[in-house]
Design an enzyme around this catalytic site. Structure first.
Site, PDB file in Angstrom:
ATOM      1  N   TYR A 146      12.491   8.758   1.569  1.00 26.62           N
ATOM      2  CA  TYR A 146      11.205   7.768   0.869  1.00 26.62           C
ATOM      3  C   TYR A 146       9.952   8.274   0.635  1.00 26.62           C
ATOM      4  O   TYR A 146       9.088   7.940  -0.692  1.00 26.62           O
ATOM      5  CB  TYR A 146      11.601   6.282   1.039  1.00 26.62           C
ATOM      6  CG  TYR A 146      11.220   4.987   0.396  1.00 26.62           C
ATOM      7  CD1 TYR A 146      10.571   4.961  -0.621  1.00 26.62           C
ATOM      8  CD2 TYR A 146       9.599   4.539   1.310  1.00 26.62           C
ATOM      9  CE1 TYR A 146       9.939   4.013  -0.995  1.00 26.62           C
ATOM     10  CE2 TYR A 146       9.054   3.232   0.774  1.00 26.62           C
ATOM     11  CZ  TYR A 146       8.571   3.130  -0.033  1.00 26.62           C
ATOM     12  OH  TYR A 146       7.969   2.380  -0.511  1.00 26.62           O
ATOM     13  N   LYS A 150       7.304   9.100  -2.189  1.00 28.78           N
ATOM     14  CA  LYS A 150       5.705   7.993  -2.012  1.00 28.78           C
ATOM     15  C   LYS A 150       4.649   9.135  -1.318  1.00 28.78           C
ATOM     16  O   LYS A 150       3.192   9.073  -2.569  1.00 28.78           O
ATOM     17  CB  LYS A 150       6.229   7.058  -0.684  1.00 28.78           C
ATOM     18  CG  LYS A 150       6.352   6.134  -1.750  1.00 28.78           C
ATOM     19  CD  LYS A 150       6.776   5.555  -2.952  1.00 28.78           C
ATOM     20  CE  LYS A 150       7.315   4.182  -3.469  1.00 28.78           C
ATOM     21  NZ  LYS A 150       7.160   3.531  -5.188  1.00 28.78           N
TER      22      LYS A 150
HETATM   23  N1  LIG Z   1       8.519  -4.496  -0.444  1.00 24.97           N
HETATM   24  C1  LIG Z   1       7.888  -3.531   0.415  1.00 24.97           C
HETATM   25  O1  LIG Z   1       7.222  -3.947   1.871  1.00 24.97           O
HETATM   26  C2  LIG Z   1       6.647  -1.844  -0.159  1.00 24.97           C
HETATM   27  C3  LIG Z   1       5.943  -2.063   0.181  1.00 24.97           C
HETATM   28  C4  LIG Z   1       4.798  -0.515  -0.062  1.00 24.97           C
HETATM   29  C5  LIG Z   1       5.432  -0.511  -1.152  1.00 24.97           C
HETATM   30  N2  LIG Z   1       6.318  -0.654  -3.087  1.00 24.97           N
HETATM   31  C6  LIG Z   1       7.003  -0.145  -3.404  1.00 24.97           C
HETATM   32  O2  LIG Z   1       6.706  -1.319  -4.579  1.00 24.97           O
HETATM   33  C7  LIG Z   1       7.768  -0.775  -6.031  1.00 24.97           C
HETATM   34  C8  LIG Z   1       8.078  -2.543  -6.154  1.00 24.97           C
HETATM   35  O3  LIG Z   1       9.205  -2.503  -5.028  1.00 24.97           O
HETATM   36  P1  LIG Z   1       9.254  -3.917  -4.957  1.00 24.97           P
HETATM   37  O4  LIG Z   1       9.321  -4.180  -2.851  1.00 24.97           O
HETATM   38  O5  LIG Z   1       8.383  -5.395  -5.468  1.00 24.97           O
HETATM   39  O6  LIG Z   1      10.506  -4.436  -4.640  1.00 24.97           O
HETATM   40  P2  LIG Z   1      11.275  -4.972  -5.431  1.00 24.97           P
HETATM   41  O7  LIG Z   1      11.307  -6.470  -5.652  1.00 24.97           O
HETATM   42  O8  LIG Z   1      13.217  -4.694  -5.201  1.00 24.97           O
HETATM   43  O9  LIG Z   1      11.525  -4.438  -7.012  1.00 24.97           O
HETATM   44  C9  LIG Z   1      11.612  -2.910  -6.996  1.00 24.97           C
HETATM   45  C10 LIG Z   1      11.649  -2.846  -9.016  1.00 24.97           C
HETATM   46  O10 LIG Z   1      11.660  -1.991  -9.306  1.00 24.97           O
HETATM   47  C11 LIG Z   1      13.219  -1.774 -10.259  1.00 24.97           C
HETATM   48  N3  LIG Z   1      13.398  -0.388 -10.476  1.00 24.97           N
HETATM   49  C12 LIG Z   1      14.060   0.488  -9.730  1.00 24.97           C
HETATM   50  N4  LIG Z   1      14.630   0.995 -10.142  1.00 24.97           N
HETATM   51  C13 LIG Z   1      14.539   0.882 -11.655  1.00 24.97           C
HETATM   52  C14 LIG Z   1      14.639   2.379 -12.405  1.00 24.97           C
HETATM   53  N5  LIG Z   1      15.195   3.753 -12.544  1.00 24.97           N
HETATM   54  N6  LIG Z   1      13.463   1.453 -13.932  1.00 24.97           N
HETATM   55  C15 LIG Z   1      12.753   0.587 -14.240  1.00 24.97           C
HETATM   56  N7  LIG Z   1      12.358  -0.376 -12.805  1.00 24.97           N
HETATM   57  C16 LIG Z   1      13.300   0.075 -11.484  1.00 24.97           C
HETATM   58  C17 LIG Z   1      13.470  -2.749  -9.858  1.00 24.97           C
HETATM   59  O11 LIG Z   1      14.637  -3.426 -10.988  1.00 24.97           O
HETATM   60  P3  LIG Z   1      16.445  -3.959 -11.279  1.00 24.97           P
HETATM   61  O12 LIG Z   1      15.966  -5.284 -10.548  1.00 24.97           O
HETATM   62  O13 LIG Z   1      16.961  -3.648 -12.201  1.00 24.97           O
HETATM   63  O14 LIG Z   1      16.566  -3.518  -9.963  1.00 24.97           O
HETATM   64  C18 LIG Z   1      12.601  -4.237  -9.858  1.00 24.97           C
HETATM   65  O15 LIG Z   1      12.364  -4.207 -10.586  1.00 24.97           O
HETATM   66  C19 LIG Z   1       8.073  -0.235  -5.208  1.00 24.97           C
HETATM   67  O16 LIG Z   1       7.718   0.885  -6.077  1.00 24.97           O
HETATM   68  C20 LIG Z   1       8.181   0.347  -3.935  1.00 24.97           C
HETATM   69  O17 LIG Z   1       8.756   1.683  -3.503  1.00 24.97           O
HETATM   70  C21 LIG Z   1       7.287  -2.036  -1.490  1.00 24.97           C
END
Ligand SMILES: NC(=O)c1ccc[n+]([C@@H]2O[C@H](COP(=O)([O-])OP(=O)(O)OC[C@H]3O[C@@H](n4cnc5c(N)ncnc54)[C@H](OP(=O)(O)O)[C@@H]3O)[C@@H](O)[C@H]2O)c1
Length: 269
Positions: A146, A150
């Site tokens: 991961y 990033k």
């Molecule tokens: N949560 C944290 O602690 C955190 C911290 C730092 C960065 N981030 C980053 O924030 C971003 C969003 O994550 P989140 O925390 O909101 O998690 P999340 O609720 O799991 O959301 C992830 C989103 O990405 C979508 N996705 C995954 N694979 C995809 C693909 N091939 N094409 C299009 N959409 C896809 C998922 O769609 P589906 O519903 O279809 O699976 C979902 O809408 C990510 O890039 C993550 O790395 C998160």
């Protein structure tokens, strides 16, 4: 005239919160998602469309951009948010797992940028906001795959801003700290290996326990909105991540390392 934002991965978490926030602020929103079946009740609103977009399928990126332009006439801001985490010991990661992690978090983001760029260049303006992570600047145990994606997004973004400046296109990086979304419980793929089972269980337990105390994604949505409206050259925004980045920068490495190992790995360190 209202501005338009296109967001990838808007079916949940940060993407959904961002779509709602921009909508609240009067923007046109293309809240793209892999499956329109995941579009909740909140998506039945004026000024919002939900094109299908899977970042690993370039034809869906093209059609989502076409649909957005037909509907709203322009794309002012692209938010590359879609992503998930591949966790677990590198020794147990399969080539398929690693490939899928990079196809989604890195190559999918690259395809989306490449496909939207001609539109932004033709408009003579635009903004690309890439959701990386504090995990693109520092690294925690059992997340090497991961972090690699990033760090790649972070490096790409910092370089890209130079070549796009001549077209009046800005690049921004959002580096959230831990946020309570589907990410930890549903959005994570775990690699396993018998030599690391205790460590995997320890980190899994730690992540699940920690998830409940994390902030909700609205703060990240606000930071993305700030970045979308910020005309300064500021590159990085770290909602709920500043303290980690500061501690990582100022603590001696030995102290940082033992802090992270004690907290996350416990007796398995
Ligand atoms: N949560 C944290 O602690 C955190 C911290 C730092 C960065 N981030 C980053 O924030 C971003 C969003 O994550 P989140 O925390 O909101 O998690 P999340 O609720 O799991 O959301 C992830 C989103 O990405 C979508 N996705 C995954 N694979 C995809 C693909 N091939 N094409 C299009 N959409 C896809 C998922 O769609 P589906 O519903 O279809 O699976 C979902 O809408 C990510 O890039 C993550 O790395 C998160």
């Amino acid at each position: 005239m209202s501005k338009t934002v296109l967001i990838t991965g808007a079916s949940s978490g940060i993407g959904e919160a961002t779509a709602k926030y921009f909508l609240e602020k009067g923007w046109n929103v293309a809240a793209t998602m892999r499956s329109r079946r995941k579009a909740g009740d909140w998506t039945n609103q004026k000024g919002l469309i939900c094109p299908s977009l899977d970042v690993t399928a370039p034809e869906t990126i093209e059609s989502a951009i076409r649909e957005t332009l037909e509907h709203f006439g322009s794309i002012d801001v692209l938010v590359n948010n879609a992503g998930y985490a591949l966790m677990g010991p590198l020794e147990g990661v399969t080539p398929q797992q690693l490939n899928h992690q990079f196809q989604t978090n890195f190559f999918g983001l690259v395809s989306t940028i490449q496909i939207v760029l001609p539109v932004l260049r033709q408009q003579g303006k635009g903004k690309i906001i890439n959701v990386a992570s504090i995990g693109g600047r520092l690294a925690f145990p059992l997340a090497s795959s991961y972090h690699a994606t990033k760090w790649a997004v972070d490096g790409l973004s910092e370089s890209l801003r130079y070549e796009l400046r001549r077209f009046n296109i800005q690049v921004k990086i959002i580096e959230p700290g831990g946020i309570k979304t589907n990410f930890i419980n549903h959005g994570t793929d775990w690699a396993t290996h018998p030599a690391y089972t205790d460590m995997v269980n320890q980190v899994k337990g730690f992540s699940e326990r920690m998830n409940d105390s994390l902030p909700s994604p609205e703060g990240v949505a606000k930071a993305i909105y700030r970045a979308a409206n910020d005309r300064s050259g500021k590159l990085r925004y770290s909602p709920h991540g500043e303290a980690y980045l500061l501690a990582h920068a100022i603590l001696p490495d030995k102290l940082w390392r033992s802090l992270i190992a004690n907290v996350m790995l416990g007796k398995t360190k």
